[in-house]
Structures are given as C-alpha cells and as structure tokens.
Write an enzyme that holds these catalytic residues in place. Structure first.
Site, mmCIF file in Angstrom:
data_model
loop_
_atom_site.group_PDB
_atom_site.id
_atom_site.type_symbol
_atom_site.label_atom_id
_atom_site.label_comp_id
_atom_site.label_asym_id
_atom_site.label_seq_id
_atom_site.Cartn_x
_atom_site.Cartn_y
_atom_site.Cartn_z
ATOM 1 N N CYS A 1 41.842 69.136 29.958
ATOM 2 C CA CYS A 1 42.709 68.829 28.824
ATOM 3 C C CYS A 1 41.846 68.616 27.587
ATOM 4 C CB CYS A 1 43.544 67.581 29.116
ATOM 5 S SG CYS A 1 44.721 67.183 27.791
ATOM 6 N N PRO A 2 41.864 69.538 26.625
ATOM 7 C CA PRO A 2 41.082 69.321 25.399
ATOM 8 C C PRO A 2 41.607 68.187 24.545
ATOM 9 C CG PRO A 2 42.452 71.284 25.195
ATOM 10 C CD PRO A 2 42.578 70.820 26.607
#
Length: 393
Positions: free
Chosen positions: A195-196
């Site tokens: 998850c950026p």
C-alpha cells in the site's frame, strides 16, 4: 643512573615535540582502526529496499512520498475542521462534536503510524550456507538423465494440497500465504498487498492496524463531512448559500476533500471486511486462488467455515514477534551443521550450469507432482524461519 622509559612508535608516525609530551600520535593513529571495527547492526546491511529510522526501530518503504501525502491530507483537513467548524458547532450545538472528532483523529493517526513503521512480517533471507545446502538438495532430486524438478514443494493444510514456491531472491521455499513484494524486495508472510498510501507492505504483523486505520478513517471522513454540511446549513439561514461559502472557504475545501474521499474509503473498508470474514488476503482474492464453494477441490484451506471465527482469527489472533532482528548485530555466517545423509546431502560447490532449474510448475494445487518432495521441515532454513509460523497447521 636515571631510569629511561621506552615506548614503541608505529612506523611513519611523527615524533613528539618533547619527551614529556602526551602520546597524541598513538591515539590519533588508532582512532580510525577503532571506528572501522565497530560492530554493524542488521538494519545497516538489510538487503531489502527499506529505509530505517531511529536506529532501526522504525522502517518504511523506499518511496514514501505518497505516505507523506496521506498524512498531510488527514492533518490539514482535520486542522481546518478544528479551527473553523468546531468552534461554531460547539457553541451552537454541543461540545461533544470536537471531542468525538479529536478521539477519531487520534485513533486514525496512531493506527496509520503503527501500520507504516511496523515490520509487516518480513522473512529473513537464507544465509549462504543454507542456500548452498538447499541448492545441493534440489539438484540431488534429479538423475543424470532427468532434469531437476520444478522448484515447488507440496504440503497438506486441512486436507487440501498447497504448493510452496521457491523464492530465487531470498533463496528459500516460501511458507503458505507468503509472497515476495517487488517494491520492497522482501518475502512477507501472509502478504496482502503493498500500500503506497501507508508507505509499507500490509502483511501478518500490521494487517489489523491497517484495517483499523481504514475503518476509523472512514468514520472520521463521514463525521467531518456531515458536520461541515451542518455548519453551512446553520449559517445559511436567512442568507444566500453562495455568500456563506465565500465567507467560509475552509469549510468548502473540507467539503470537497471529504466528498471525493469518503466513497473510496468506505468501499475499501467494505472490501477488507469481506476478506476478513472469509479469511482471505487481497493477493489471494485478486488471483482467484480459492473457490467460494464449500467442498470444492480448491476451497480456501485457511477458512474456519465461520464468519465470527474468521474475524477473531485475523483481528484477535496472537501477535507474532519480528523475525528480521533489525537491532541485532551482524555476525559472520558460521555455516550449517551437517545433517544425516538420508535427509539432506551435504552442500558443496556447484557450477553455474547446475544452478539452472525448470520454471515453476503452474498446475493447480489439487494435482500432485510426479516427484515426491521431502518434508519442508527438513531444510535448515525452514527450521530457523518458518517452522514456528506453521504451528497452526
């Protein structure tokens, strides 16, 4: 006769100006050697693409600009709400509004930091001796007239056959539900996704914090959105609505941010609620690894066949310690002790040609391979890394 003191001076060291002067030259020459012999911690030589802070206590992905954007949006939106909307609502309605907003904001930030700076469940890579031992063992499964088998290993979990794939980067067979993250370059146990927005992988050790973060963020976004609409509605009594918007531009900015965020956040929270109830990961769901039909040959072997039990297993299960020991000191590879000949052959040198093996077998988990694989627990790297993680099988 007066006694004389003798002192050995290293070659190339200039002489002291006086006989009674302090031995500054010796201290100066030995200082670099002392610094060079300083023991290094494991986070300083960590092979993955991560950044460490506070002496290795905190870790993030290499590219964390989107994470800073997430923190900025939450802090700016909440700050504008506390500064421009809460005073009016607390005076005209109730003091409970800023109290509830403060509790939600604190919970969101704490869960976000727990998700972002925590080890998601990274598995340590095999040491050179363990990798060489495993390479030799895989080569010995074949014969002189037959190529080595594909690098997969089969285990039975709740009467279902599951394949363990070999990771060419970490030099080990991945435990069940483990995948290699291409962004962080690490094998993460119970890998969900990278998850950026949180700047980290989501895995076994931080999934519950990630779910708490998106769930609390959805409540905070909806609460601010409803309170801003209430604020504007109260101010527009007897006044033009456009005039009210011009007098409170901060509320208009909050309204726009929350309107475009609440739908995606609520959708993400609902999707992960479904995954938790089914005891699935995002990686497994997107790949379609398991069937939803009960009794199917490819049914999910990790599901407890109960929504409540699955939720308790994912969110309330035991909290496992980190396996990478970021603060530990680097030690030289002492080698792997010799094992009985019937289990794993002793390792040795191998040429580049012998390192080539067949590609991963892409057959379905329900079909058995033509080769009989040794049990996973026989590999020394498996004993040290993954045996404790399979205690629930």
């Amino acid at each position: 006769m007066k006694d004389c003191e003798y002192r050995q001076i290293p070659p190339g060291t200039p002489a002291a100006p006086t006989a009674s002067g302090p031995p500054t030259s010796v201290a100066t020459s030995t200082a670099p050697a002392t610094l060079a012999s300083r023991p290094r911690r494991k986070w300083e030589v960590f092979p993955g693409r991560n950044r460490f802070y506070c002496g290795g206590r905190l870790m993030l992905a290499r590219h964390s600009s989107v994470f800073l954007l997430t923190v900025g949006l939450i802090v700016v939106t909440s700050g504008l709400f506390f500064a421009f909307d809460c005073p009016f609502l607390a005076y005209n309605l109730t003091m409970a509004i800023p109290i509830i907003a403060g509790i939600l904001f604190f919970f969101v930030i704490s869960c976000l930091l727990q998700t972002s700076f925590r080890d998601p469940g990274i598995l340590p890579r095999a040491t050179p001796s363990e990798a060489a031992d495993l390479e030799k063992w895989i080569d010995n499964l074949g014969t002189s007239t037959y190529r080595p088998p594909a690098r997969t290993m089969e285990v039975v979990i709740n009467k279902y056959m599951v394949k363990l794939k070999y990771c060419y980067t970490c030099k080990m067979f991945r435990p069940p539900r483990t995948s290699h993250c291409s962004v962080c370059d690490n094998c993460v146990e119970r890998f969900d996704h990278h998850c950026p927005w949180v700047g980290n992988c989501v895995g076994k050790r931080n999934y519950r914090f990630f779910y708490a973060f998106i769930l609390s963020l959805s409540f905070l976004t909806a609460f601010i959105f409803a309170c801003v609409i209430t604020h504007l509605a109260l101010r527009s009594r007897g006044n033009d609505f456009l005039t009210v918007l011009k007098t409170t531009p901060a509320s208009l900015l909050e309204l726009v941010i929350c309107f475009f965020s609440v739908w995606s956040i609520f959708g993400l929270s609902g999707f992960h609620t479904y995954l938790i109830a089914s005891n699935l990961t995002t990686n497994e769901d997107l790949k379609g690894a398991w069937s939803n039909k009960r009794g199917s040959e490819f049914a999910n072997p990790y599901s407890h066949k109960s929504v409540l039990t699955n939720c308790c297993a994912v969110l309330c299960g035991p909290f496992y310690p980190s396996l990478i020991d970021r603060r530990g000191f680097v030690q030289a590879d002492a080698g792997t002790p010799s094992t009985p000949k019937g289990e794993i052959p002793s390792f040795g040198t191998k040429s580049d040609a012998s390192m080539k093996v067949a590609k991963d077998d892409h057959r379905t988990p329900g079909h058995c391979s033509h080769h009989k694989y040794e049990p996973v627990a026989k590999h020394p790297n498996f004993d040290q890394v993954t045996l404790g993680m399979l205690q629930w099988l």
